[in-house]
Design a protein around this motif. Structure first.
Motif, PDB file in Angstrom:
ATOM      1  N   THR A   1       5.166  11.006   2.253  1.00 35.51           N
ATOM      2  CA  THR A   1       4.313  11.665   0.952  1.00 35.51           C
ATOM      3  C   THR A   1       3.319  10.731   0.294  1.00 35.51           C
ATOM      4  O   THR A   1       3.585   9.614   0.362  1.00 35.51           O
ATOM      5  N   ALA A   2       2.561  11.276  -0.099  1.00 30.55           N
ATOM      6  CA  ALA A   2       1.735  10.461  -1.063  1.00 30.55           C
ATOM      7  C   ALA A   2       2.238   9.303  -1.953  1.00 30.55           C
ATOM      8  O   ALA A   2       1.715   8.155  -1.905  1.00 30.55           O
ATOM      9  N   PRO A   3       3.276   9.441  -2.603  1.00 31.16           N
ATOM     10  CA  PRO A   3       3.911   8.456  -3.354  1.00 31.16           C
ATOM     11  C   PRO A   3       4.684   7.270  -2.691  1.00 31.16           C
ATOM     12  O   PRO A   3       4.971   6.041  -3.202  1.00 31.16           O
ATOM     13  N   ASP A   4       4.705   7.640  -1.338  1.00 32.46           N
ATOM     14  CA  ASP A   4       5.765   6.693  -0.714  1.00 32.46           C
ATOM     15  C   ASP A   4       4.798   5.418  -0.246  1.00 32.46           C
ATOM     16  O   ASP A   4       3.548   5.380  -0.093  1.00 32.46           O
ATOM     17  N   PHE A   5       5.720   4.422  -0.223  1.00 30.22           N
ATOM     18  CA  PHE A   5       5.016   3.378   0.515  1.00 30.22           C
ATOM     19  C   PHE A   5       4.662   3.601   1.940  1.00 30.22           C
ATOM     20  O   PHE A   5       5.361   4.310   2.820  1.00 30.22           O
ATOM     21  N   LEU A   6       3.485   2.990   2.420  1.00 25.99           N
ATOM     22  CA  LEU A   6       2.620   3.165   3.806  1.00 25.99           C
ATOM     23  C   LEU A   6       3.642   2.612   4.804  1.00 25.99           C
ATOM     24  O   LEU A   6       3.708   3.314   5.815  1.00 25.99           O
ATOM     25  N   PHE A   7       4.296   1.519   4.728  1.00 25.28           N
ATOM     26  CA  PHE A   7       5.206   0.797   5.350  1.00 25.28           C
ATOM     27  C   PHE A   7       6.455   0.410   4.883  1.00 25.28           C
ATOM     28  O   PHE A   7       6.534  -0.700   4.640  1.00 25.28           O
ATOM     29  N   PRO A   8       7.083   1.464   4.902  1.00 27.08           N
ATOM     30  CA  PRO A   8       8.625   1.411   4.124  1.00 27.08           C
ATOM     31  C   PRO A   8       9.451   0.332   5.206  1.00 27.08           C
ATOM     32  O   PRO A   8       9.368   0.499   6.445  1.00 27.08           O
TER      33      PRO A   8
ATOM     34  N   HIS B   1      17.813  -1.517   3.933  1.00 31.68           N
ATOM     35  CA  HIS B   1      18.404  -0.875   2.682  1.00 31.68           C
ATOM     36  C   HIS B   1      18.148  -1.917   1.626  1.00 31.68           C
ATOM     37  O   HIS B   1      18.263  -3.174   1.514  1.00 31.68           O
ATOM     38  N   GLY B   2      17.811  -1.264   0.518  1.00 31.43           N
ATOM     39  CA  GLY B   2      17.391  -2.351  -0.561  1.00 31.43           C
ATOM     40  C   GLY B   2      16.108  -2.971  -0.848  1.00 31.43           C
ATOM     41  O   GLY B   2      15.305  -3.424  -1.874  1.00 31.43           O
ATOM     42  N   SER B   3      15.234  -2.569   0.289  1.00 34.52           N
ATOM     43  CA  SER B   3      13.655  -2.849   0.221  1.00 34.52           C
ATOM     44  C   SER B   3      12.797  -1.852   0.525  1.00 34.52           C
ATOM     45  O   SER B   3      13.004  -1.171   1.371  1.00 34.52           O
ATOM     46  N   PRO B   4      11.786  -1.589  -0.622  1.00 38.66           N
ATOM     47  CA  PRO B   4      11.085  -0.333  -0.346  1.00 38.66           C
ATOM     48  C   PRO B   4      10.108  -0.319   0.633  1.00 38.66           C
ATOM     49  O   PRO B   4       9.756   0.647   0.899  1.00 38.66           O
ATOM     50  N   HIS B   5       9.623  -1.601   0.950  1.00 42.46           N
ATOM     51  CA  HIS B   5       8.635  -1.657   1.785  1.00 42.46           C
ATOM     52  C   HIS B   5       8.782  -2.949   2.794  1.00 42.46           C
ATOM     53  O   HIS B   5       9.648  -3.845   2.058  1.00 42.46           O
ATOM     54  N   ILE B   6       7.947  -3.259   3.954  1.00 46.45           N
ATOM     55  CA  ILE B   6       8.312  -4.474   4.625  1.00 46.45           C
ATOM     56  C   ILE B   6       8.031  -5.689   3.878  1.00 46.45           C
ATOM     57  O   ILE B   6       7.015  -5.370   3.010  1.00 46.45           O
ATOM     58  N   SER B   7       8.427  -6.652   4.051  1.00 43.66           N
ATOM     59  CA  SER B   7       8.224  -7.951   3.330  1.00 43.66           C
ATOM     60  C   SER B   7       7.105  -8.696   4.317  1.00 43.66           C
ATOM     61  O   SER B   7       6.767  -8.361   5.059  1.00 43.66           O
ATOM     62  N   THR B   8       6.758  -9.843   3.319  1.00 44.68           N
ATOM     63  CA  THR B   8       5.502 -10.442   4.054  1.00 44.68           C
ATOM     64  C   THR B   8       6.322 -11.263   5.107  1.00 44.68           C
ATOM     65  O   THR B   8       5.497 -11.557   6.174  1.00 44.68           O
ATOM     66  N   CYS B   9       7.355 -11.684   5.221  1.00 43.25           N
ATOM     67  CA  CYS B   9       8.087 -12.184   6.370  1.00 43.25           C
ATOM     68  C   CYS B   9       8.087 -11.203   7.593  1.00 43.25           C
ATOM     69  O   CYS B   9       7.936 -11.844   8.759  1.00 43.25           O
TER      70      CYS B   9
ATOM     71  N   LEU C   1       0.779  -1.219   0.084  1.00 43.28           N
ATOM     72  CA  LEU C   1      -0.089  -0.040   0.091  1.00 43.28           C
ATOM     73  C   LEU C   1       0.784   1.298   0.010  1.00 43.28           C
ATOM     74  O   LEU C   1       1.869   1.287   0.604  1.00 43.28           O
ATOM     75  N   ARG C   2       0.504   2.134  -0.596  1.00 40.23           N
ATOM     76  CA  ARG C   2       1.118   3.597  -0.796  1.00 40.23           C
ATOM     77  C   ARG C   2       0.249   4.539   0.006  1.00 40.23           C
ATOM     78  O   ARG C   2      -0.917   4.230   0.151  1.00 40.23           O
ATOM     79  N   VAL C   3       0.769   5.516   0.496  1.00 39.70           N
ATOM     80  CA  VAL C   3       0.100   6.576   1.147  1.00 39.70           C
ATOM     81  C   VAL C   3      -1.294   7.100   0.207  1.00 39.70           C
ATOM     82  O   VAL C   3      -2.243   7.247   0.978  1.00 39.70           O
ATOM     83  N   CYS C   4      -0.924   7.019  -0.752  1.00 39.87           N
ATOM     84  CA  CYS C   4      -2.143   7.785  -1.695  1.00 39.87           C
ATOM     85  C   CYS C   4      -3.343   6.861  -1.889  1.00 39.87           C
ATOM     86  O   CYS C   4      -4.229   7.093  -2.273  1.00 39.87           O
ATOM     87  N   ASP C   5      -2.920   5.304  -1.573  1.00 41.02           N
ATOM     88  CA  ASP C   5      -3.875   4.562  -1.779  1.00 41.02           C
ATOM     89  C   ASP C   5      -5.186   4.796  -0.594  1.00 41.02           C
ATOM     90  O   ASP C   5      -6.172   4.300  -0.938  1.00 41.02           O
TER      91      ASP C   5
END
Length: 208
Positions: free
Chosen positions: A114-121, A125-133, A66-70
């Motif tokens: 901000t709006a384009p950011d992933f909601l749960f970053p 490093h190297g991972s844009p958002h939290i993983s399922t794990c 999910l992104r903030v804008c979602d």
């Protein structure tokens, strides 16, 4: 042949010692117990993830992306959101309750998103958002914190919880199927843990 036997004998099944199959949904009192613990410990991000996971009923793969804008209209979290599901490529709409909106807004502000950011970053490093794990570990931690056996729960617990509560209140399978964004009634039945024959009979009774 002997070497092959020894090799296979040394291999440990991935599910040895683990409970597999359907994961239990949370009960209402358990939801509040976890919620209060997260509030008291001021775990702003965890509280936002927990509340949104319960409300959205999204699969882990969709929740973490999910992104903030979602979920936001401008600078405010919306009361409803629509997300395209990765598995079915179909949109699903969900309500965001007031307490979930408050916790998500607090997290966005604390993390200066901000709006384009992933909601749960991700904090890695190297991972844009939290993983399922990572999300799975959080769920197990939440459940264990209130004294439950975390091996009986998982990320599907979060997806099933509100659907189960709604079904117990309304007995409306079609409504729950729609809320979960599932294409087959059988999938909804499995999530709710009810007998297929009983479910189909109830679904027929609700048809107009």
């Amino acid at each position: 042949m002997k070497a092959a036997d020894e090799g296979s004998g040394a291999r440990t099944p991935w599910n040895k010692g683990k409970l597999t199959g359907q994961k239990a949904p949370l009960k209402l009192k358990e939801i509040w117990s976890i919620r209060i613990r997260l509030q008291l410990s001021e775990r702003v991000r965890d509280l936002a993830i927990f509340n949104l996971a319960i409300d959205s009923k999204l699969r882990a793969c969709d929740l973490i992306k999910l992104r903030v804008c979602d979920v936001c209209h401008g600078h405010q979290v919306a009361s409803r959101a629509t997300v395209m599901q990765q598995k079915t490529q179909r949109p699903v709409q969900f309500e965001i309750t007031e307490q979930a909106r408050d916790s998500v807004e607090a997290w966005i502000k604390a993390a200066t998103l901000t709006a384009p950011d992933f909601l749960f970053p991700s904090r890695l490093h190297g991972s844009p958002h939290i993983s399922t794990c990572q999300y799975s570990r959080l769920v197990h931690r939440w459940v264990a914190s209130i004294g439950l056996d975390d091996s009986s729960y998982g990320t599907h617990t979060m997806r099933r919880t509100k659907a189960s509560l709604i079904y117990r209140r309304t007995k409306n399978l079609r409504a729950v199927q729609l809320l979960l964004g599932q294409t087959k009634l059988e999938s909804t039945v499995r999530y709710l843990g009810i007998e297929v024959d009983d479910a189909l009979e109830m679904a027929e009774q609700t048809e107009v």
